[in-house]
Design a protein around this motif. Structure first.
Motif, mmCIF file in Angstrom:
data_model
loop_
_atom_site.group_PDB
_atom_site.id
_atom_site.type_symbol
_atom_site.label_atom_id
_atom_site.label_comp_id
_atom_site.label_asym_id
_atom_site.label_seq_id
_atom_site.Cartn_x
_atom_site.Cartn_y
_atom_site.Cartn_z
ATOM 1 N N SER A 107 0.481 -1.189 -0.007
ATOM 2 C CA SER A 107 -0.222 -0.007 0.341
ATOM 3 C C SER A 107 0.799 1.558 0.407
ATOM 4 O O SER A 107 1.803 1.679 0.868
ATOM 5 C CB SER A 107 -0.825 0.041 1.389
ATOM 6 N N GLU A 108 0.302 2.179 -0.858
ATOM 7 C CA GLU A 108 1.054 3.302 -0.838
ATOM 8 C C GLU A 108 -0.156 4.187 -0.665
ATOM 9 O O GLU A 108 -1.585 4.097 -0.139
ATOM 10 C CB GLU A 108 0.635 3.699 -2.004
ATOM 11 N N GLU A 109 0.418 5.435 0.518
ATOM 12 C CA GLU A 109 -0.580 6.150 1.671
ATOM 13 C C GLU A 109 -0.735 7.643 1.540
ATOM 14 O O GLU A 109 0.520 8.037 1.315
ATOM 15 C CB GLU A 109 -0.287 5.760 3.272
ATOM 16 N N PHE A 110 -1.815 8.149 1.401
ATOM 17 C CA PHE A 110 -1.925 9.670 1.555
ATOM 18 C C PHE A 110 -2.607 9.890 3.382
ATOM 19 O O PHE A 110 -3.176 8.944 3.182
ATOM 20 C CB PHE A 110 -2.870 9.973 0.737
ATOM 21 N N TYR A 111 -1.651 10.365 3.631
ATOM 22 C CA TYR A 111 -2.801 10.937 4.603
ATOM 23 C C TYR A 111 -2.831 12.814 5.086
ATOM 24 O O TYR A 111 -1.999 13.356 4.432
ATOM 25 C CB TYR A 111 -1.604 11.176 6.100
ATOM 26 N N ILE B 208 9.325 10.082 7.585
ATOM 27 C CA ILE B 208 9.318 8.476 6.733
ATOM 28 C C ILE B 208 10.936 8.646 6.294
ATOM 29 O O ILE B 208 11.511 9.812 6.559
ATOM 30 C CB ILE B 208 8.850 9.357 5.492
ATOM 31 N N ASP B 209 11.258 7.064 6.562
ATOM 32 C CA ASP B 209 12.697 6.483 6.406
ATOM 33 C C ASP B 209 13.296 7.775 6.262
ATOM 34 O O ASP B 209 14.601 8.209 5.905
ATOM 35 C CB ASP B 209 12.574 6.980 4.627
ATOM 36 N N PRO C 185 5.314 6.186 0.277
ATOM 37 C CA PRO C 185 5.396 5.279 -1.069
ATOM 38 C C PRO C 185 5.334 3.786 0.242
ATOM 39 O O PRO C 185 5.845 3.671 1.476
ATOM 40 C CB PRO C 185 6.700 5.680 -0.737
ATOM 41 N N ALA C 186 4.822 2.807 -0.659
ATOM 42 C CA ALA C 186 5.266 1.698 -0.147
ATOM 43 C C ALA C 186 6.324 1.532 0.141
ATOM 44 O O ALA C 186 7.084 1.798 -0.825
ATOM 45 C CB ALA C 186 4.756 0.631 -1.293
ATOM 46 N N ARG D 77 -5.803 14.495 14.358
ATOM 47 C CA ARG D 77 -6.985 13.904 12.825
ATOM 48 C C ARG D 77 -7.048 14.015 12.048
ATOM 49 O O ARG D 77 -6.840 15.367 11.127
ATOM 50 C CB ARG D 77 -8.628 14.207 13.792
ATOM 51 N N PHE D 78 -6.276 12.717 10.524
ATOM 52 C CA PHE D 78 -6.311 12.788 9.510
ATOM 53 C C PHE D 78 -7.097 11.959 8.748
ATOM 54 O O PHE D 78 -7.957 10.612 9.593
ATOM 55 C CB PHE D 78 -4.725 12.576 9.440
ATOM 56 N N LEU D 79 -7.452 12.099 7.929
ATOM 57 C CA LEU D 79 -7.603 10.886 6.845
ATOM 58 C C LEU D 79 -6.454 10.146 6.421
ATOM 59 O O LEU D 79 -5.187 11.280 6.258
ATOM 60 C CB LEU D 79 -8.218 12.137 5.586
ATOM 61 N N CYS D 80 -7.123 9.097 5.807
ATOM 62 C CA CYS D 80 -6.172 7.841 5.334
ATOM 63 C C CYS D 80 -6.235 7.442 4.244
ATOM 64 O O CYS D 80 -7.274 6.095 4.425
ATOM 65 C CB CYS D 80 -5.487 6.573 6.378
ATOM 66 N N CYS D 81 -5.467 7.363 3.511
ATOM 67 C CA CYS D 81 -5.633 6.982 1.435
ATOM 68 C C CYS D 81 -5.112 5.791 2.000
ATOM 69 O O CYS D 81 -3.891 5.905 1.689
ATOM 70 C CB CYS D 81 -6.275 7.927 1.279
ATOM 71 N N CYS D 82 -5.323 4.799 1.740
ATOM 72 C CA CYS D 82 -4.303 3.833 0.903
ATOM 73 C C CYS D 82 -4.520 3.193 -0.309
ATOM 74 O O CYS D 82 -5.798 2.479 0.073
ATOM 75 C CB CYS D 82 -4.940 2.459 2.258
#
Length: 117
Positions: free
Chosen positions: A55-59, A70-71, A86-87, A100-105
């Motif tokens: 999964s690649e993610e967007f927060y 990240i890394d 990135p995945a 509080r955040f949205l997480c798209c995968c």
């Protein structure tokens, strides 16, 4: 047509320690290629550092302030910030105040695709 109200979704804790409410994902809709959830991390808390093989993610930060790592690179994040994870990238988010955040995968989030140190 698939429509899900955020308020109707029950929160649960993911393998990384964040509390999420799935908005549209494999558990509640005929999702094939992505998922959307609302996540929260309490003030002073953080997710467990982890990565996803597929999964690649967007927060997208809705409320609160914190630090996104990240890394090995860390930056402050707050409302209105969109973050690409990135995945394969190790990542962790730490809350200075409740986040509080949205997480798209993409592909959709699965516990089995979450790996730890």
């Amino acid at each position: 047509m698939e429509i899900r109200a955020l308020e109707a979704q029950q929160p649960f804790t993911t393998k990384d320690g964040s509390t999420i409410r799935s908005i549209l994902d494999l558990s509640n809709a005929p999702v094939e290629k992505q998922s959307l959830a609302e996540a929260s991390v309490p003030a002073g808390g953080s997710t467990q550092r982890h990565w996803h093989q597929q999964s690649e993610e967007f927060y997208f930060i809705l409320e609160g302030n914190g630090t996104m790592e990240i890394d090995g690179e860390s930056k402050s994040v707050g409302p209105g910030d969109a973050i690409l994870i990135p995945a394969g990238a190790w990542h962790q988010i730490t809350a200075r105040e409740t986040l509080r955040f949205l997480c798209c995968c993409a592909p959709p989030y699965r516990h089995e695709d979450t790996y730890f140190e």
